[in-house]
Design an enzyme around this catalytic site. Structure first.
Site, PDB file in Angstrom:
ATOM      1  N   TYR A  88       0.827  -1.201   0.000  1.00  0.00           N
ATOM      2  CA  TYR A  88       0.000   0.000   0.000  1.00  0.00           C
ATOM      3  C   TYR A  88       0.863   1.254   0.000  1.00  0.00           C
ATOM      4  O   TYR A  88       0.633   2.186  -0.793  1.00  0.00           O
ATOM      5  CB  TYR A  88      -0.923  -0.008   1.215  1.00  0.00           C
ATOM      6  CG  TYR A  88      -1.786   1.214   1.347  1.00  0.00           C
ATOM      7  CD1 TYR A  88      -2.930   1.366   0.579  1.00  0.00           C
ATOM      8  CD2 TYR A  88      -1.467   2.229   2.250  1.00  0.00           C
ATOM      9  CE1 TYR A  88      -3.726   2.494   0.698  1.00  0.00           C
ATOM     10  CE2 TYR A  88      -2.255   3.359   2.369  1.00  0.00           C
ATOM     11  CZ  TYR A  88      -3.390   3.489   1.601  1.00  0.00           C
ATOM     12  OH  TYR A  88      -4.172   4.612   1.713  1.00  0.00           O
ATOM     13  N   LYS A 137       1.085   4.190  -2.862  1.00  0.00           N
ATOM     14  CA  LYS A 137       0.743   5.583  -2.604  1.00  0.00           C
ATOM     15  C   LYS A 137       1.932   6.516  -2.830  1.00  0.00           C
ATOM     16  O   LYS A 137       1.751   7.690  -3.190  1.00  0.00           O
ATOM     17  CB  LYS A 137       0.184   5.734  -1.191  1.00  0.00           C
ATOM     18  CG  LYS A 137      -1.191   5.103  -1.014  1.00  0.00           C
ATOM     19  CD  LYS A 137      -2.228   5.723  -1.950  1.00  0.00           C
ATOM     20  CE  LYS A 137      -3.639   5.225  -1.699  1.00  0.00           C
ATOM     21  NZ  LYS A 137      -4.637   5.894  -2.551  1.00  0.00           N
TER      22      LYS A 137
END
Length: 257
Positions: free
Chosen positions: A158, A162
Protein backbone atom coordinates in the site's frame (compact mmCIF):
# COMPACT_ATOMS: atom_id res chain seq x y z
CA UNK A 1 -16.21 39.88 -4.87
CA UNK A 2 -16.52 36.58 -6.75
CA UNK A 3 -16.19 33.44 -4.66
CA UNK A 4 -13.14 31.70 -6.11
CA UNK A 5 -14.16 28.43 -4.40
CA UNK A 6 -17.54 28.28 -6.12
CA UNK A 7 -18.08 25.06 -8.09
CA UNK A 8 -21.54 25.88 -9.41
CA UNK A 9 -22.45 23.83 -12.49
CA UNK A 10 -19.03 22.23 -12.83
CA UNK A 11 -19.07 18.51 -13.52
CA UNK A 12 -17.10 16.31 -11.15
CA UNK A 13 -16.41 12.59 -11.50
CA UNK A 14 -15.39 10.91 -8.26
CA UNK A 15 -14.06 7.38 -8.68
CA UNK A 16 -14.19 5.39 -5.46
CA UNK A 17 -17.04 7.49 -4.08
CA UNK A 18 -19.21 4.85 -2.44
CA UNK A 19 -17.74 5.19 1.07
CA UNK A 20 -15.24 6.96 3.27
CA UNK A 21 -13.11 9.72 1.82
CA UNK A 22 -14.43 9.49 -1.75
CA UNK A 23 -18.03 9.74 -0.62
CA UNK A 24 -17.32 12.75 1.60
CA UNK A 25 -15.60 14.57 -1.27
CA UNK A 26 -18.38 13.75 -3.74
CA UNK A 27 -21.07 15.15 -1.48
CA UNK A 28 -18.87 18.09 -0.54
CA UNK A 29 -18.59 19.04 -4.21
CA UNK A 30 -22.36 18.81 -4.56
CA UNK A 31 -22.85 21.10 -1.56
CA UNK A 32 -20.54 23.60 -3.27
CA UNK A 33 -22.61 23.60 -6.46
CA UNK A 34 -21.08 20.90 -8.68
CA UNK A 35 -22.95 18.22 -10.54
CA UNK A 36 -21.36 14.99 -9.34
CA UNK A 37 -20.96 11.51 -10.79
CA UNK A 38 -19.97 9.25 -7.87
CA UNK A 39 -18.89 5.84 -9.03
CA UNK A 40 -17.59 2.49 -7.86
CA UNK A 41 -18.19 -1.25 -8.28
CA UNK A 42 -21.10 -1.87 -5.87
CA UNK A 43 -24.44 -0.93 -7.44
CA UNK A 44 -26.43 -0.42 -4.26
CA UNK A 45 -23.71 1.82 -2.80
CA UNK A 46 -23.38 3.87 -5.98
CA UNK A 47 -27.15 4.32 -6.07
CA UNK A 48 -27.14 5.50 -2.46
CA UNK A 49 -24.56 8.23 -3.09
CA UNK A 50 -26.29 9.28 -6.30
CA UNK A 51 -29.51 9.72 -4.33
CA UNK A 52 -27.63 11.85 -1.80
CA UNK A 53 -26.41 14.07 -4.64
CA UNK A 54 -29.94 14.42 -5.98
CA UNK A 55 -31.17 15.43 -2.53
CA UNK A 56 -28.68 18.30 -2.70
CA UNK A 57 -30.45 19.46 -5.89
CA UNK A 58 -27.52 18.59 -8.14
CA UNK A 59 -27.50 16.41 -11.26
CA UNK A 60 -25.86 13.00 -11.24
CA UNK A 61 -25.49 9.79 -13.21
CA UNK A 62 -25.38 6.20 -12.00
CA UNK A 63 -22.59 4.29 -13.73
CA UNK A 64 -20.61 1.41 -12.22
CA UNK A 65 -16.85 1.46 -12.73
CA UNK A 66 -13.97 -0.94 -12.21
CA UNK A 67 -10.68 0.98 -12.15
CA UNK A 68 -8.73 -2.12 -13.14
CA UNK A 69 -10.52 -2.14 -16.52
CA UNK A 70 -9.75 0.49 -19.15
CA UNK A 71 -12.94 -0.51 -20.97
CA UNK A 72 -14.98 0.21 -17.83
CA UNK A 73 -13.34 3.61 -17.35
CA UNK A 74 -13.85 4.51 -21.00
CA UNK A 75 -17.52 3.60 -20.67
CA UNK A 76 -17.77 5.89 -17.64
CA UNK A 77 -16.18 8.76 -19.54
CA UNK A 78 -18.45 8.29 -22.55
CA UNK A 79 -21.56 8.12 -20.36
CA UNK A 80 -20.61 11.30 -18.49
CA UNK A 81 -19.89 13.19 -21.70
CA UNK A 82 -23.16 12.03 -23.23
CA UNK A 83 -25.12 13.18 -20.17
CA UNK A 84 -23.28 16.41 -19.31
CA UNK A 85 -21.22 17.31 -22.36
CA UNK A 86 -18.15 18.13 -20.29
CA UNK A 87 -15.97 17.07 -17.36
CA UNK A 88 -14.19 19.65 -15.20
CA UNK A 89 -12.99 17.63 -12.21
CA UNK A 90 -11.71 14.08 -11.78
CA UNK A 91 -11.06 12.61 -8.34
CA UNK A 92 -9.19 9.32 -8.12
CA UNK A 93 -10.14 7.93 -4.70
CA UNK A 94 -10.42 4.20 -5.39
CA UNK A 95 -7.98 2.05 -3.48
CA UNK A 96 -7.49 -0.68 -0.92
CA UNK A 97 -4.95 -1.99 1.55
CA UNK A 98 -4.09 -5.08 3.54
CA UNK A 99 -1.76 -5.77 6.45
CA UNK A 100 0.69 -8.64 6.07
CA UNK A 101 4.41 -9.22 6.71
CA UNK A 102 6.15 -8.22 3.50
CA UNK A 103 8.05 -11.52 3.23
CA UNK A 104 4.66 -13.24 2.94
CA UNK A 105 3.19 -10.97 0.26
CA UNK A 106 2.86 -12.87 -3.00
CA UNK A 107 3.10 -11.46 -6.50
CA UNK A 108 -0.66 -11.60 -7.03
CA UNK A 109 -1.46 -9.60 -3.90
CA UNK A 110 1.24 -7.04 -4.67
CA UNK A 111 0.10 -6.57 -8.25
CA UNK A 112 -3.52 -6.29 -7.18
CA UNK A 113 -2.74 -3.33 -4.93
CA UNK A 114 -0.59 -1.68 -7.58
CA UNK A 115 -3.13 -2.25 -10.33
CA UNK A 116 -5.91 -0.62 -8.32
CA UNK A 117 -4.11 2.12 -6.39
CA UNK A 118 -1.71 3.27 -9.13
CA UNK A 119 -2.93 1.72 -12.35
CA UNK A 120 -6.45 2.94 -11.67
CA UNK A 121 -5.24 6.52 -11.23
CA UNK A 122 -3.31 6.36 -14.49
CA UNK A 123 -6.12 4.74 -16.48
CA UNK A 124 -8.73 7.23 -15.34
CA UNK A 125 -6.51 10.27 -15.74
CA UNK A 126 -5.50 9.30 -19.27
CA UNK A 127 -9.07 8.38 -20.24
CA UNK A 128 -10.41 11.76 -19.08
CA UNK A 129 -7.47 13.85 -20.33
CA UNK A 130 -9.08 15.16 -23.50
CA UNK A 131 -12.34 16.05 -21.78
CA UNK A 132 -10.52 17.83 -18.96
CA UNK A 133 -8.39 19.75 -21.46
CA UNK A 134 -11.49 20.77 -23.41
CA UNK A 135 -13.05 22.08 -20.20
CA UNK A 136 -10.46 24.85 -19.97
CA UNK A 137 -10.32 24.42 -16.19
CA UNK A 138 -9.55 20.73 -15.80
CA UNK A 139 -8.62 19.42 -12.40
CA UNK A 140 -7.32 16.01 -11.37
CA UNK A 141 -7.22 15.26 -7.65
CA UNK A 142 -5.55 12.03 -6.56
CA UNK A 143 -5.80 10.55 -3.08
CA UNK A 144 -2.37 9.75 -1.72
CA UNK A 145 -1.56 8.85 1.91
CA UNK A 146 0.78 9.40 4.82
CA UNK A 147 2.19 6.11 3.57
CA UNK A 148 3.41 8.03 0.52
CA UNK A 149 6.04 9.58 2.79
CA UNK A 150 6.62 7.31 5.80
CA UNK A 151 6.55 3.60 6.53
CA UNK A 152 3.61 1.88 8.17
CA UNK A 153 4.33 -1.56 9.61
CA UNK A 154 3.41 -4.47 7.32
CA UNK A 155 1.59 -2.47 4.64
CA UNK A 156 4.53 -2.16 2.23
CA UNK A 157 2.47 -2.74 -0.91
CA UNK A 158 0.00 0.00 0.00
CA UNK A 159 2.72 2.48 0.96
CA UNK A 160 4.67 1.77 -2.24
CA UNK A 161 1.51 2.28 -4.29
CA UNK A 162 0.74 5.58 -2.60
CA UNK A 163 4.32 6.80 -3.03
CA UNK A 164 3.86 6.05 -6.71
CA UNK A 165 0.64 8.12 -6.72
CA UNK A 166 2.61 11.16 -5.52
CA UNK A 167 5.22 10.63 -8.22
CA UNK A 168 2.56 10.13 -10.89
CA UNK A 169 0.80 13.30 -9.72
CA UNK A 170 3.96 15.33 -10.21
CA UNK A 171 4.69 13.88 -13.62
CA UNK A 172 1.17 14.36 -14.97
CA UNK A 173 1.11 17.90 -13.57
CA UNK A 174 4.25 18.80 -15.50
CA UNK A 175 3.13 17.11 -18.72
CA UNK A 176 -0.41 18.43 -18.70
CA UNK A 177 0.10 22.02 -17.55
CA UNK A 178 0.29 23.03 -21.22
CA UNK A 179 -3.17 21.49 -21.67
CA UNK A 180 -4.70 23.63 -18.95
CA UNK A 181 -5.07 20.69 -16.52
CA UNK A 182 -3.93 20.97 -12.91
CA UNK A 183 -3.00 17.72 -11.18
CA UNK A 184 -2.65 17.59 -7.41
CA UNK A 185 -2.99 15.09 -4.60
CA UNK A 186 -4.40 15.05 -1.10
CA UNK A 187 -2.50 12.92 1.39
CA UNK A 188 -4.87 12.20 4.27
CA UNK A 189 -3.61 11.35 7.70
CA UNK A 190 -5.37 8.51 9.49
CA UNK A 191 -9.10 8.62 8.83
CA UNK A 192 -11.06 5.61 10.11
CA UNK A 193 -13.05 4.16 7.21
CA UNK A 194 -14.51 0.84 6.19
CA UNK A 195 -11.13 -0.01 4.68
CA UNK A 196 -8.90 0.47 7.73
CA UNK A 197 -11.21 0.58 10.74
CA UNK A 198 -10.34 -2.87 12.06
CA UNK A 199 -6.63 -2.08 11.99
CA UNK A 200 -6.71 1.20 13.91
CA UNK A 201 -9.85 1.39 16.03
CA UNK A 202 -9.05 0.43 19.63
CA UNK A 203 -5.77 -1.26 18.72
CA UNK A 204 -2.15 -0.69 19.79
CA UNK A 205 -1.49 0.50 16.23
CA UNK A 206 -4.20 3.13 16.58
CA UNK A 207 -2.88 4.21 19.97
CA UNK A 208 0.61 4.71 18.52
CA UNK A 209 -0.81 6.79 15.67
CA UNK A 210 -2.67 9.01 18.13
CA UNK A 211 0.49 9.43 20.22
CA UNK A 212 2.34 10.66 17.13
CA UNK A 213 -0.48 13.01 16.08
CA UNK A 214 -0.29 16.43 17.80
CA UNK A 215 -4.06 16.91 17.56
CA UNK A 216 -4.47 13.58 19.41
CA UNK A 217 -7.33 12.34 17.27
CA UNK A 218 -8.10 10.70 13.95
CA UNK A 219 -9.50 12.68 11.05
CA UNK A 220 -13.08 12.83 9.86
CA UNK A 221 -13.55 12.44 6.08
CA UNK A 222 -15.57 15.67 6.07
CA UNK A 223 -12.36 17.48 7.05
CA UNK A 224 -10.92 16.74 3.60
CA UNK A 225 -13.73 18.51 1.74
CA UNK A 226 -12.24 21.99 2.08
CA UNK A 227 -8.93 20.93 0.58
CA UNK A 228 -10.67 19.06 -2.24
CA UNK A 229 -12.90 22.05 -3.04
CA UNK A 230 -9.87 24.33 -3.13
CA UNK A 231 -8.01 22.04 -5.54
CA UNK A 232 -11.10 21.74 -7.75
CA UNK A 233 -11.76 25.47 -7.89
CA UNK A 234 -10.37 28.64 -9.42
CA UNK A 235 -8.75 29.28 -6.06
CA UNK A 236 -6.05 26.80 -7.08
CA UNK A 237 -5.52 28.18 -10.61
CA UNK A 238 -1.72 28.39 -10.14
CA UNK A 239 -1.36 25.28 -7.99
CA UNK A 240 -0.25 22.03 -9.60
CA UNK A 241 2.02 19.08 -8.90
CA UNK A 242 1.48 19.31 -5.15
CA UNK A 243 0.52 16.78 -2.48
CA UNK A 244 -1.28 18.50 0.36
CA UNK A 245 -1.06 16.59 3.65
CA UNK A 246 -4.11 16.75 5.94
CA UNK A 247 -2.96 14.81 8.98
CA UNK A 248 -3.44 16.69 12.26
CA UNK A 249 0.28 17.41 12.35
CA UNK A 250 1.54 13.82 12.09
CA UNK A 251 4.30 14.46 9.54
CA UNK A 252 5.43 17.60 11.34
CA UNK A 253 5.73 15.99 14.75
CA UNK A 254 8.81 14.79 16.57
CA UNK A 255 8.54 14.16 20.31
CA UNK A 256 5.02 14.75 21.56
CA UNK A 257 5.38 13.97 25.26
Amino acid sequence: MRNCLDLTDRVAVVIGATSGIGRAIALGFARHGAHVVPTGRRPEWVECVCNDVLRLDRRTLMQLTDVTSRVSIDELRDAVLEEFGTVDILVNAAGFTFKQPTVEVGDEAWQSVMDTNVGGVLRASVAFHDALAASGRGRVINIASLGSFVAFHEVAAYCASKAAVVSLTRNLACEWAKDGISVNAIAPGVFPTEMNGQIISGTPRGEEILLRTPMRRFGNPEELVGTAVLLASDGASFLTGQSIVVDGGYLASGVNT
